[in-house]
Write an enzyme that holds these catalytic residues in place. Sequence first.
Site, PDB file in Angstrom:
ATOM      1  N   ASN A   8      47.236  30.477  46.048  1.00 50.00           N
ATOM      2  CA  ASN A   8      47.900  31.313  45.300  1.00 50.00           C
ATOM      3  C   ASN A   8      48.377  32.502  46.448  1.00 50.00           C
ATOM      4  O   ASN A   8      47.498  33.443  46.479  1.00 50.00           O
ATOM      5  CB  ASN A   8      47.009  32.032  44.143  1.00 50.00           C
ATOM      6  CG  ASN A   8      47.918  33.094  43.391  1.00 50.00           C
ATOM      7  OD1 ASN A   8      48.980  33.378  43.530  1.00 50.00           O
ATOM      8  ND2 ASN A   8      47.055  33.809  42.444  1.00 50.00           N
ATOM      9  N   LYS A  10      50.416  34.634  45.763  1.00 47.05           N
ATOM     10  CA  LYS A  10      50.768  35.897  44.969  1.00 47.05           C
ATOM     11  C   LYS A  10      52.231  36.481  45.538  1.00 47.05           C
ATOM     12  O   LYS A  10      53.158  35.570  45.780  1.00 47.05           O
ATOM     13  CB  LYS A  10      49.969  37.004  45.041  1.00 47.05           C
ATOM     14  CG  LYS A  10      48.305  36.509  44.636  1.00 47.05           C
ATOM     15  CD  LYS A  10      47.235  37.419  44.470  1.00 47.05           C
ATOM     16  CE  LYS A  10      45.890  36.825  44.278  1.00 47.05           C
ATOM     17  NZ  LYS A  10      45.006  37.913  43.989  1.00 47.05           N
ATOM     18  N   HIS A  87      46.663  34.257  34.850  1.00 45.33           N
ATOM     19  CA  HIS A  87      46.141  34.793  35.905  1.00 45.33           C
ATOM     20  C   HIS A  87      45.814  36.395  35.494  1.00 45.33           C
ATOM     21  O   HIS A  87      46.652  36.814  34.775  1.00 45.33           O
ATOM     22  CB  HIS A  87      46.954  34.954  37.415  1.00 45.33           C
ATOM     23  CG  HIS A  87      46.296  35.255  38.520  1.00 45.33           C
ATOM     24  ND1 HIS A  87      45.964  36.420  38.772  1.00 45.33           N
ATOM     25  CD2 HIS A  87      45.466  34.558  39.338  1.00 45.33           C
ATOM     26  CE1 HIS A  87      45.139  36.604  39.743  1.00 45.33           C
ATOM     27  NE2 HIS A  87      44.894  35.441  40.235  1.00 45.33           N
ATOM     28  N   GLU A 156      37.510  32.791  36.927  1.00 48.62           N
ATOM     29  CA  GLU A 156      37.854  33.885  37.876  1.00 48.62           C
ATOM     30  C   GLU A 156      37.219  35.184  37.423  1.00 48.62           C
ATOM     31  O   GLU A 156      38.271  35.863  36.687  1.00 48.62           O
ATOM     32  CB  GLU A 156      39.294  34.022  38.159  1.00 48.62           C
ATOM     33  CG  GLU A 156      39.916  32.621  38.978  1.00 48.62           C
ATOM     34  CD  GLU A 156      40.943  33.337  39.806  1.00 48.62           C
ATOM     35  OE1 GLU A 156      40.907  32.898  41.192  1.00 48.62           O
ATOM     36  OE2 GLU A 156      42.201  33.729  39.433  1.00 48.62           O
ATOM     37  N   SER A 199      37.439  35.715  46.020  1.00 48.18           N
ATOM     38  CA  SER A 199      37.048  35.855  47.337  1.00 48.18           C
ATOM     39  C   SER A 199      36.538  34.969  48.124  1.00 48.18           C
ATOM     40  O   SER A 199      35.707  35.165  48.925  1.00 48.18           O
ATOM     41  CB  SER A 199      36.265  37.341  47.428  1.00 48.18           C
ATOM     42  OG  SER A 199      36.924  38.410  46.801  1.00 48.18           O
TER      43      SER A 199
HETATM   44  C1  PEP Z   1      43.023  35.204  42.750  1.00 46.35           C
HETATM   45  O1  PEP Z   1      43.726  36.259  42.678  1.00 46.35           O
HETATM   46  O2  PEP Z   1      43.115  34.078  41.970  1.00 46.35           O
HETATM   47  C2  PEP Z   1      41.907  35.076  43.600  1.00 46.35           C
HETATM   48  C3  PEP Z   1      41.026  34.174  43.796  1.00 46.35           C
HETATM   49  O3  PEP Z   1      42.283  35.995  44.847  1.00 46.35           O
HETATM   50  P1  PEP Z   1      40.991  36.153  46.163  1.00 46.35           P
HETATM   51  O4  PEP Z   1      40.883  34.993  46.605  1.00 46.35           O
HETATM   52  O5  PEP Z   1      41.911  37.138  47.012  1.00 46.35           O
HETATM   53  O6  PEP Z   1      40.067  36.770  45.578  1.00 46.35           O
END
Ligand code: PEP
Length: 236
Positions: A8, A10, A87, A156, A199
């Site tokens: 992703n 973003k 999300h 998540e 993360s």
């Molecule tokens: C996300 O925003 O879906 C995500 C998992 O971000 P990160 O891996 O940076 O925590």
Amino acid sequence: MKKLIVANWKMNPKSFKEAEKLLLAVSKTKTTQHPVICPPFVYLPLLKTKLDLGAQDIFWQNSGPFTGQISPEMLKQFKVKYAIIGHSERRALGETDNEVNLKIKGAILNKITPILCVGYGLSAEMEDEEVMQHLQSQLEADLHEIDPKKVIVAYEPVWAISTGDPYKTKQMENPEHAERICMFVRIKFKVSKVLYGGSTNASNAESFLSRQIDGLLVGGASLNALEFNKMITTKI
Ligand code: PEP
């Protein structure tokens, strides 16, 4: 079976040139897992790749007076196979379970596989039981009148997103916690796959992928080709 590793991006990178460079660096890799790249909408028609592409959002109607929205039919023309829906960053801007439900229906009708994100509203202090109760009501609303076998869920927990370190929380045993919750969602809701996100990076990917977790949704680490390439070549 290969696990799904969804990038992703973003609202990154800032220029199409950088996006092209990043994708090229990822495309050259001989993968052991199944990568999916979700760039910003504007780059989708321009990126040439053999890798599977996904959108970061989708609308539920295919045309009409919906200023600023992007329809499933439009996305399909650019070989988009997946769409991230619900999300936590969109829910924080006001997206509701009802809208998420309509978006999943729109995606399925157009043969785009929805990747439904759940976990918004969780707190790091919650015990597993409480997390499960919260996810249950979120999933009941989001999956209302939807065939769950056509949906991929990404668990998540908001407290784990973008911290840079998924272990830096109360949930020191995070991969175990992630596995317990992913299994709960898979068994209770009978969805096709359950991914974990928050993360994850090259150094911790294996600790999640070696468990009963069907893949990862990756934010920050997907913007670094070296890091993401290690993730999609993880041997388990
Ligand atoms: C996300 O925003 O879906 C995500 C998992 O971000 P990160 O891996 O940076 O925590």
